[in-house]
Design a protein around this motif. Sequence first.
Motif, short mmCIF file in Angstrom:
data_model
loop_
_atom_site.label_atom_id
_atom_site.label_comp_id
_atom_site.label_asym_id
_atom_site.label_seq_id
_atom_site.Cartn_x
_atom_site.Cartn_y
_atom_site.Cartn_z
N GLN A 118 0.81 -1.21 0.00
CA GLN A 118 0.00 0.00 0.00
C GLN A 118 0.84 1.26 0.00
OE1 GLN A 118 -2.78 -0.29 3.21
NE2 GLN A 118 -3.87 -1.99 2.27
N ASP A 119 2.13 1.10 0.05
CA ASP A 119 3.02 2.26 0.00
C ASP A 119 2.96 2.86 -1.40
OD1 ASP A 119 5.05 4.11 -0.05
OD2 ASP A 119 6.51 2.82 0.95
N ILE A 120 2.68 4.14 -1.47
CA ILE A 120 2.52 4.84 -2.76
C ILE A 120 3.82 4.82 -3.54
CG2 ILE A 120 2.29 7.16 -3.71
CD1 ILE A 120 -0.21 7.43 -2.36
N ASN A 121 4.93 4.96 -2.89
CA ASN A 121 6.22 4.95 -3.59
C ASN A 121 6.47 3.60 -4.26
OD1 ASN A 121 6.83 7.62 -2.95
ND2 ASN A 121 7.79 7.05 -1.01
N ILE A 122 6.17 2.53 -3.56
CA ILE A 122 6.39 1.19 -4.11
C ILE A 122 5.40 0.95 -5.25
CG2 ILE A 122 6.21 -1.27 -3.62
CD1 ILE A 122 7.43 -0.70 -0.89
N SER A 123 4.16 1.35 -5.06
CA SER A 123 3.16 1.19 -6.11
C SER A 123 3.56 1.99 -7.34
CB SER A 123 1.78 1.65 -5.64
OG SER A 123 1.32 0.82 -4.62
N ALA B 10 4.51 0.46 -10.96
CA ALA B 10 3.82 0.91 -12.17
C ALA B 10 4.81 1.41 -13.21
CB ALA B 10 2.81 2.00 -11.82
N THR B 11 5.83 2.14 -12.75
CA THR B 11 6.85 2.64 -13.67
C THR B 11 7.63 1.48 -14.29
OG1 THR B 11 7.07 4.69 -12.41
CG2 THR B 11 8.89 4.10 -13.85
N LEU B 12 8.02 0.50 -13.48
CA LEU B 12 8.73 -0.68 -14.00
C LEU B 12 7.86 -1.43 -15.01
CD1 LEU B 12 10.57 -2.08 -10.86
CD2 LEU B 12 11.59 -1.08 -12.90
N TYR B 13 6.59 -1.59 -14.67
CA TYR B 13 5.68 -2.28 -15.58
C TYR B 13 5.59 -1.52 -16.90
CZ TYR B 13 1.47 -4.23 -17.64
OH TYR B 13 0.58 -4.80 -18.51
N GLN B 14 5.45 -0.20 -16.84
CA GLN B 14 5.34 0.64 -18.04
C GLN B 14 6.62 0.54 -18.88
OE1 GLN B 14 2.61 2.29 -19.06
NE2 GLN B 14 3.68 2.84 -20.94
N LEU B 15 7.77 0.60 -18.21
CA LEU B 15 9.03 0.52 -18.95
C LEU B 15 9.19 -0.84 -19.63
CD1 LEU B 15 11.47 2.33 -16.48
CD2 LEU B 15 10.65 3.16 -18.70
N SER B 16 8.86 -1.90 -18.90
CA SER B 16 9.01 -3.23 -19.50
C SER B 16 8.00 -3.42 -20.63
CB SER B 16 8.87 -4.32 -18.44
OG SER B 16 7.56 -4.34 -17.93
N GLU B 17 6.82 -2.85 -20.48
CA GLU B 17 5.80 -2.92 -21.54
C GLU B 17 6.27 -2.14 -22.76
OE1 GLU B 17 2.23 -4.23 -23.25
OE2 GLU B 17 3.30 -4.90 -21.48
N ASP B 18 6.82 -0.95 -22.54
CA ASP B 18 7.34 -0.14 -23.65
C ASP B 18 8.46 -0.88 -24.37
OD1 ASP B 18 5.56 1.87 -23.03
OD2 ASP B 18 7.05 3.17 -22.06
N GLU B 19 9.33 -1.53 -23.61
CA GLU B 19 10.44 -2.26 -24.22
C GLU B 19 9.92 -3.45 -25.03
OE1 GLU B 19 14.22 -4.89 -22.75
OE2 GLU B 19 13.78 -3.06 -21.62
N ARG B 20 8.91 -4.14 -24.50
CA ARG B 20 8.32 -5.26 -25.22
C ARG B 20 7.69 -4.78 -26.52
NH1 ARG B 20 3.62 -7.31 -26.19
NH2 ARG B 20 2.50 -5.89 -24.83
#
Length: 97
Positions: free
Chosen positions: A3-8, A12-22
Motif C-alpha cells: 500500500q506504500d505509494i512509492n512502491i506502487s 507501475a513505472t517498472l511495468y510501463q518501462l518493461s511494456e514499452d520495451e516489449r
Amino acid sequence: AAQDINISSAAATLYQLSEDERIQQECEAREDYLLREQDLADRITERDKAIAERDKEISIRNKAIAEKDRVLAERDRTLAAQQQEIDRLKALLAEKK
C-alpha cells in the motif's frame, strides 16, 4: 508495503518501462520481418527479370536454329535432286557404253 505509494508508483513505472520495451521489440521484429520480405521480393524480381531475359535469348536462338534448319532442309532437297540427276545421267551413260 503493497500500500506504500512509492512502491506502487515504482512498480507501475517498472511495468510501463518493461511494456514499452516489449512493444519496441515487437516493432523492431516486425520491421526486420518487413525488410527481409522486401529483400526477398527484390531478389525474386531480379531473378524473374534474369529469367525473362534468358527466355528472350533462347527464343532468339530458337528462331535462328529454325531458320538454319529450314536452309538445311532446302539444301537436302537440292542435293537429293542433284543426286537423282547424277543417277539419271549415270544410267544414260551406262546405256551408251
